[in-house]
Enzyme design. Sequence first.
Site, PDB file in Angstrom:
ATOM      1  N   ASP A   1      78.158  30.640  40.662  1.00  7.14           N
ATOM      2  CA  ASP A   1      77.250  30.686  39.525  1.00  7.14           C
ATOM      3  C   ASP A   1      76.333  29.563  39.312  1.00  7.14           C
ATOM      4  O   ASP A   1      76.296  28.700  38.168  1.00  7.14           O
ATOM      5  CB  ASP A   1      78.298  30.751  38.301  1.00  7.14           C
TER       6      ASP A   1
ATOM      7  N   HIS B   1      73.219  29.674  39.595  1.00  6.99           N
ATOM      8  CA  HIS B   1      71.929  30.301  38.639  1.00  6.99           C
ATOM      9  C   HIS B   1      70.838  29.436  38.943  1.00  6.99           C
ATOM     10  O   HIS B   1      69.882  29.132  37.992  1.00  6.99           O
ATOM     11  CB  HIS B   1      72.510  30.375  37.273  1.00  6.99           C
TER      12      HIS B   1
ATOM     13  N   ASP C   1      75.983  34.892  41.709  1.00  2.00           N
ATOM     14  CA  ASP C   1      75.003  34.364  40.806  1.00  2.00           C
ATOM     15  C   ASP C   1      74.388  33.001  41.537  1.00  2.00           C
ATOM     16  O   ASP C   1      74.403  31.949  40.708  1.00  2.00           O
ATOM     17  CB  ASP C   1      75.476  34.340  39.425  1.00  2.00           C
TER      18      ASP C   1
ATOM     19  N   ASN D   1      76.258  39.633  39.358  1.00  4.57           N
ATOM     20  CA  ASN D   1      75.582  40.464  38.406  1.00  4.57           C
ATOM     21  C   ASN D   1      74.185  40.094  38.254  1.00  4.57           C
ATOM     22  O   ASN D   1      73.315  40.902  37.952  1.00  4.57           O
ATOM     23  CB  ASN D   1      76.417  40.824  36.915  1.00  4.57           C
ATOM     24  N   HIS D   2      73.886  38.678  38.292  1.00  2.00           N
ATOM     25  CA  HIS D   2      72.384  38.254  37.893  1.00  2.00           C
ATOM     26  C   HIS D   2      71.520  38.399  38.834  1.00  2.00           C
ATOM     27  O   HIS D   2      70.349  38.732  38.683  1.00  2.00           O
ATOM     28  CB  HIS D   2      72.639  36.674  37.523  1.00  2.00           C
TER      29      HIS D   2
END
Length: 162
Positions: free
Chosen positions: A8, A10, A55, A90-91
């Site tokens: 994650d 991001h 992510d 999912n991102h």
Amino acid sequence: MRILHFSDTHLGYQAFDVVNDAGVNAREQDVYDAFARVVDRVLVLKPDVVIHSGDFFHRPSPSNRALTFGLEQLRRICDVQIPVVIIAGNHETPKTIYNSPILRAFRSLDCVFPFFGERWEQAVFDDVVIHGVPHINDLRLLQAELDRLEPAAGKFNILMLH
């Protein structure tokens, strides 16, 4: 075998409409700085394998800055010959079939093993098998891939999901 896991990250995330002196969104720069510190630790600890469980990017179509920064940081890990396994979260998973998965770009680095298709994949490193099921938008396809999972006999099995 020593394994370092993170997730994650991001890359490309922006918030609060504040820019730093270089004109970069301040929160985006915070994310890059944190990521670079993780890579610094990877280079100090020298694990046998690094795994990132989704992510990596904040969007399916990250900015040029996010993409180039991510590739540069992965190159630092590749330069010391540490393999990196990454699954799509999912991102960064495209919502339609009309977009190419961004993690495909990581195939340009020999040490990076990106799992981004709508299927279970695995990477084998000596006595360790890393199984990855990337984010799958269709729950029926996800369940079918989870049903196919099969641990490798006589090996240490790791399952990565997002």
